[in-house]
Design an enzyme around this catalytic site. Structure first.
Site, PDB file in Angstrom:
ATOM      1  N   LYS A  29       0.809  -1.221   0.000  1.00 18.43           N
ATOM      2  CA  LYS A  29       0.000   0.000   0.000  1.00 18.43           C
ATOM      3  C   LYS A  29       0.847   1.278   0.000  1.00 18.43           C
ATOM      4  O   LYS A  29       2.012   1.266   0.366  1.00 18.43           O
ATOM      5  CB  LYS A  29      -0.997  -0.024   1.163  1.00 18.43           C
ATOM      6  CG  LYS A  29      -2.141  -0.982   0.850  1.00 18.43           C
ATOM      7  CD  LYS A  29      -3.376  -0.756   1.626  1.00 18.43           C
ATOM      8  CE  LYS A  29      -4.481  -1.655   1.045  1.00 18.43           C
ATOM      9  NZ  LYS A  29      -5.572  -1.874   1.975  1.00 18.43           N
ATOM     10  N   ARG A  53      -4.174  -9.894   4.336  1.00 22.19           N
ATOM     11  CA  ARG A  53      -4.469  -9.889   2.891  1.00 22.19           C
ATOM     12  C   ARG A  53      -3.206  -9.423   2.174  1.00 22.19           C
ATOM     13  O   ARG A  53      -2.791  -8.278   2.348  1.00 22.19           O
ATOM     14  CB  ARG A  53      -5.635  -8.942   2.618  1.00 22.19           C
ATOM     15  CG  ARG A  53      -6.067  -8.864   1.165  1.00 22.19           C
ATOM     16  CD  ARG A  53      -7.198  -7.858   0.995  1.00 22.19           C
ATOM     17  NE  ARG A  53      -7.665  -7.797  -0.374  1.00 22.19           N
ATOM     18  CZ  ARG A  53      -7.093  -7.059  -1.321  1.00 22.19           C
ATOM     19  NH1 ARG A  53      -6.028  -6.345  -1.061  1.00 22.19           N
ATOM     20  NH2 ARG A  53      -7.593  -7.049  -2.560  1.00 22.19           N
TER      21      ARG A  53
HETATM   22  N1  HH2 Z   1      -7.558  -3.398   0.148  1.00 21.73           N
HETATM   23  C1  HH2 Z   1      -7.798  -3.374  -1.171  1.00 21.73           C
HETATM   24  C2  HH2 Z   1      -8.840  -4.105  -1.736  1.00 21.73           C
HETATM   25  N2  HH2 Z   1      -9.645  -4.856  -0.960  1.00 21.73           N
HETATM   26  N3  HH2 Z   1     -10.251  -5.644   1.166  1.00 21.73           N
HETATM   27  C3  HH2 Z   1     -10.061  -5.672   2.489  1.00 21.73           C
HETATM   28  N4  HH2 Z   1     -10.873  -6.400   3.284  1.00 21.73           N
HETATM   29  N5  HH2 Z   1      -9.035  -4.980   3.092  1.00 21.73           N
HETATM   30  C4  HH2 Z   1      -8.182  -4.217   2.371  1.00 21.73           C
HETATM   31  O1  HH2 Z   1      -7.284  -3.577   2.963  1.00 21.73           O
HETATM   32  C5  HH2 Z   1      -8.369  -4.154   0.950  1.00 21.73           C
HETATM   33  C6  HH2 Z   1      -9.437  -4.897   0.371  1.00 21.73           C
HETATM   34  C7  HH2 Z   1      -6.959  -2.497  -2.045  1.00 21.73           C
HETATM   35  O2  HH2 Z   1      -5.673  -2.904  -2.012  1.00 21.73           O
HETATM   36  P1  HH2 Z   1      -4.653  -2.339  -3.105  1.00 21.73           P
HETATM   37  O3  HH2 Z   1      -3.310  -2.804  -2.713  1.00 21.73           O
HETATM   38  O4  HH2 Z   1      -4.852  -0.877  -3.243  1.00 21.73           O
HETATM   39  O5  HH2 Z   1      -5.108  -2.984  -4.424  1.00 21.73           O
HETATM   40  P2  HH2 Z   1      -5.187  -4.536  -4.726  1.00 21.73           P
HETATM   41  O6  HH2 Z   1      -5.081  -5.266  -3.459  1.00 21.73           O
HETATM   42  O7  HH2 Z   1      -6.532  -4.701  -5.325  1.00 21.73           O
HETATM   43  O8  HH2 Z   1      -4.044  -4.824  -5.656  1.00 21.73           O
END
Ligand code: HH2
Length: 277
Positions: free
Chosen positions: A220, A254
């Site tokens: 992030k 995650r």
């Molecule tokens: N973060 C992203 C998407 N879904 N769901 C949950 N429960 N918690 C999170 O922190 C979360 C989520 C977005 O993460 P990002 O790294 O911006 O994108 P991605 O993971 O889709 O590559």
């Protein structure tokens, strides 16, 4: 302690790893779709082989500034992946804010519904209530398009905790009980770096809500701000963040980098559960 997650009962006695599987194609031709599906399945099997406990399948980017995707388009992206993976050894989660897709995904075999909007859309809880799918309720201030424009709180931990407590109550009123609920403070969703750091430091406050706790910190922007590194260079920072989250009470992390996270958490688990002689 277990999380009821569709046909799975996931033990919460060790940290669980949710691998991120994004299905956000660049190409919209039929050929592109087929290639996209094949690539997604290869990636999914790699994440499973690396030790993911859950796969989180998402067809709509929620990064700051991302534009929404139509129901039809999101459906076309994620359902073929979900259907192809149904019956696999890990629990499948669908990352969506749309109640119609939640319902269809659960019917297609999703064991968890992960909603960054906290099931606030009308009919969202109802879409999953009759199943035994787990739900992940995340906190977000405003929406992905506006959330990083000047986010503000008096006390971010207290406000996020009160929000999640109210959503747990709303879920219970819809018939979804605690052993199916995962809560998530939503790192980066309407939060400054200082807000994110305070939430991570004070993560243990959320455990008192009595549900499984998820933290999503992988790659992030907050880690970019700390290290000065681009998204694809944030592996070490991501595993450090996952470790801190688990030390502070997270049950599920995650992550994009499953193998590295698994090793880091195996060391933590060995140390924290070592028999004392
Ligand atoms: N973060 C992203 C998407 N879904 N769901 C949950 N429960 N918690 C999170 O922190 C979360 C989520 C977005 O993460 P990002 O790294 O911006 O994108 P991605 O993971 O889709 O590559």
């Amino acid at each position: 302690m277990y999380l009821t997650c569709g046909k799975f009962k996931l033990p919460l006695t060790r940290p669980l790893i949710m691998g991120v599987l994004n299905v956000t194609p660049d190409s919209f031709s039929d050929g592109g779709r087929f290639i996209q599906l094949k690539q997604s399945l290869v990636h999914a099997h790699a994440l499973i082989a690396e030790g993911a406990d859950i796969l989180d399948i998402g067809g709509e980017s929620t990064r700051p500034g991302a534009a929404p995707v139509s129901l039809d388009e999101e459906r076309r992206r994620v359902l073929p992946v979900l259907e192809s993976l149904a019956g696999s050894t890990v629990a499948l989660s669908i990352d969506t804010q749309k109640p119609e897709l939640m319902r269809e995904a659960v019917a297609a075999g999703a064991a968890m519904v992960n909603d960054v909007n906290g099931f606030r859309a009308p009919g969202a809880f109802e879409a999953v209530a009759d199943s035994n799918a787990a739900i992940c309720i995340m906190h977000m201030q405003n929406d992905p398009r506006s959330m990083q424009q000047n986010p503000g709180y008096d006390d971010v931990t207290l406000e996020v905790r009160d929000y999640l407590a109210a959503r747990i109550k709303a879920a219970a009123a819809a018939g979804i009980t605690g052993e199916r609920i995962v809560i998530d403070p939503g790192f980066g969703f309407g939060k400054t770096l200082e807000h994110n750091l305070k939430l991570l430091r004070e993560l243990c406050y959320f455990s008192a809500l009595g549900c499984a706790l998820l933290a999503g910190l992988s790659r992030k922007a907050m880690l970019g701000k700390i290290t000065g590194r681009e998204r694809d260079q944030r592996l070490h920072a991501s595993t450090a963040a996952a470790l801190i989250a688990v030390q502070n009470g997270a049950n599920i992390v995650r992550v994009h980098d499953v193998a590295a996270t698994r090793d880091v958490l195996a060391v933590w688990h060995a140390v924290s559960h070592a028999a004392v002689t």
